[in-house]
Design a protein around this motif. Structure first.
Motif, short mmCIF file in Angstrom:
data_model
loop_
_atom_site.label_atom_id
_atom_site.label_comp_id
_atom_site.label_asym_id
_atom_site.label_seq_id
_atom_site.Cartn_x
_atom_site.Cartn_y
_atom_site.Cartn_z
N SER A 211 0.83 -1.20 0.00
CA SER A 211 0.00 0.00 0.00
C SER A 211 0.87 1.25 0.00
N GLY A 212 0.61 2.12 -0.97
CA GLY A 212 1.26 3.44 -1.00
C GLY A 212 2.76 3.40 -1.18
N LEU A 213 3.27 2.45 -1.93
CA LEU A 213 4.73 2.36 -2.10
C LEU A 213 5.25 3.56 -2.89
N ARG A 214 6.34 4.12 -2.37
CA ARG A 214 6.98 5.25 -3.06
C ARG A 214 8.49 5.10 -2.95
N LYS A 215 9.18 5.37 -4.05
CA LYS A 215 10.64 5.33 -4.06
C LYS A 215 11.16 6.39 -5.02
N GLN A 216 12.06 7.21 -4.50
CA GLN A 216 12.65 8.27 -5.31
C GLN A 216 14.16 8.13 -5.32
N TYR A 217 14.74 8.17 -6.52
CA TYR A 217 16.19 8.17 -6.69
C TYR A 217 16.61 9.57 -7.13
N ARG A 218 17.22 10.30 -6.19
CA ARG A 218 17.54 11.71 -6.44
C ARG A 218 16.29 12.45 -6.88
N LYS A 219 16.25 12.97 -8.11
CA LYS A 219 15.08 13.73 -8.55
C LYS A 219 14.04 12.86 -9.25
N HIS A 220 14.37 11.58 -9.49
CA HIS A 220 13.47 10.71 -10.25
C HIS A 220 12.59 9.89 -9.31
N VAL A 221 11.28 10.04 -9.44
CA VAL A 221 10.34 9.22 -8.67
C VAL A 221 10.07 7.95 -9.45
N ALA A 222 10.62 6.83 -8.98
CA ALA A 222 10.49 5.56 -9.70
C ALA A 222 9.18 4.84 -9.37
N VAL A 223 8.73 4.98 -8.13
CA VAL A 223 7.50 4.33 -7.68
C VAL A 223 6.70 5.38 -6.91
N ASP A 224 5.42 5.54 -7.29
CA ASP A 224 4.65 6.67 -6.76
C ASP A 224 3.25 6.20 -6.36
N GLY A 225 3.11 5.78 -5.10
CA GLY A 225 1.80 5.43 -4.56
C GLY A 225 1.24 4.12 -5.07
#
Length: 302
Positions: free
Chosen positions: A10-24
């Motif tokens: 639920s609600g997974l989010r992952k950001q690498y520097r300025k890039h949001v790879a996984v968003d909700g």
């Protein structure tokens, strides 16, 4: 007591520097269910898989594997995993690779089960051969055996058929259906959309790190079209066709959009038309392919 799903996130989010790879990202995989993960390159599919398996720490969101927190070693010990990029020690024989992974998993798997696992992926005759002499397809088969050898309750496969020929892909399809029959859950990430369409119960489509669509194939693809080439159609026959779904006509070609895939619906319609004196020259069932639906979804998102 309700059995917890094999995967809950639920609600997974992952950001690498300025890039949001996984968003909700949120979805579940039920026990004995095969769920397909689809999307273009860079959609976040592999990042989601790595988060689920604890290989990457998410910035936000929660994961449960088999009812336990995703980072719990007891949960991960019951998960089989074939990564997209895998390497096995070239100096080891196939059976030795399997032995190594059994020890790493801390599982008690007798030798006859290990041999059966190699046989299931078509490597029974190559158990004593060094992996360094294997083709990429054979190494992928070995990777499947590694993912399955410790009797997992959840199997996560990242592009499991990319190096396989058509016969190998058919073998993997049979293997996945056998897992499903044993109530083993499967999370399948694949660019081969036809393979996903053949075996998956549900599909999650990712685009730019977000869930663009999800559901069963029937929910995503909608009703089927039935195209009939007919002569002698009168008002009664048109009314009969319209009773089953939306009806369009182009000369003697009639198209009925059927609401679902209920068994017997098409044969009954054709029999009723013949009973009304209609001459039936051709019947062609059709439905939007998963590839077409995927392209429609992705185009609407951009």
């Amino acid at each position: 007591m309700t059995t917890s799903p094999a995967v809950w996130c639920s609600g997974l989010r992952k950001q690498y520097r300025k890039h949001v790879a996984v968003d909700g990202v949120s979805f579940t995989v039920g026990r004995g269910e095969i769920l397909g993960l689809l999307g273009p390159n860079g959609a976040g599919k592999t990042s989601v898989i790595k988060i689920l398996l604890g290989l990457v720490r998410q910035d936000a969101g929660d994961v449960l594997l088999l009812g336990r927190p995703g980072r719990d070693p007891k949960a991960r010990a019951r998960v089989g995993y074939l990564p997209e990029l895998f390497r096995y020690q070239p100096w080891l024989a196939a059976a030795e690779v399997l032995d190594l992974h059994v020890r790493l998993a801390g599982a008690d798997v007798p030798q006859h089960e290990r041999r059966e696992c190699l046989a299931a992926v078509g490597l029974a005759d190559r158990a004593g051969d060094r992996v360094g002499g294997f083709s990429k397809g054979m190494q992928q088969r070995l990777g499947l055996a590694v993912a399955l050898v410790a009797r997992p309750e959840l199997v996560v496969l990242d592009e499991p058929t990319s190096a396989l020929d058509p016969l190998g892909r058919a073998d993997v399809r049979d293997l996945l259906l056998a897992l499903k029959a044993r109530q083993v859950a499967v999370l399948l990430n694949s660019h081969l959309i036809g393979e996903v369409e053949r075996v998956c119960d549900r599909v999650v489509i990712l685009d730019r790190g977000k869930v663009a669509a999800s559901g069963t194939l029937a929910e995503l693809l909608g009703g089927r079209e039935l195209r009939l080439r007919l002569d002698g159609v009168d008002a009664r026959a048109q009314a009969r066709m319209a009773a089953d779904g939306a009806l369009t006509c182009d000369g003697n070609l009639y198209t009925v959009t059927l609401p679902d895939d209920r068994d017997g619906l098409v044969p009954k319609l054709v029999a009723d038309l013949v009973g009304l004196g209609v001459r039936v020259h051709a019947v062609e069932p059709a439905r939007m392919s998963l590839e077409d639906r995927l392209l429609d979804i992705l185009r609407s998102e951009h």
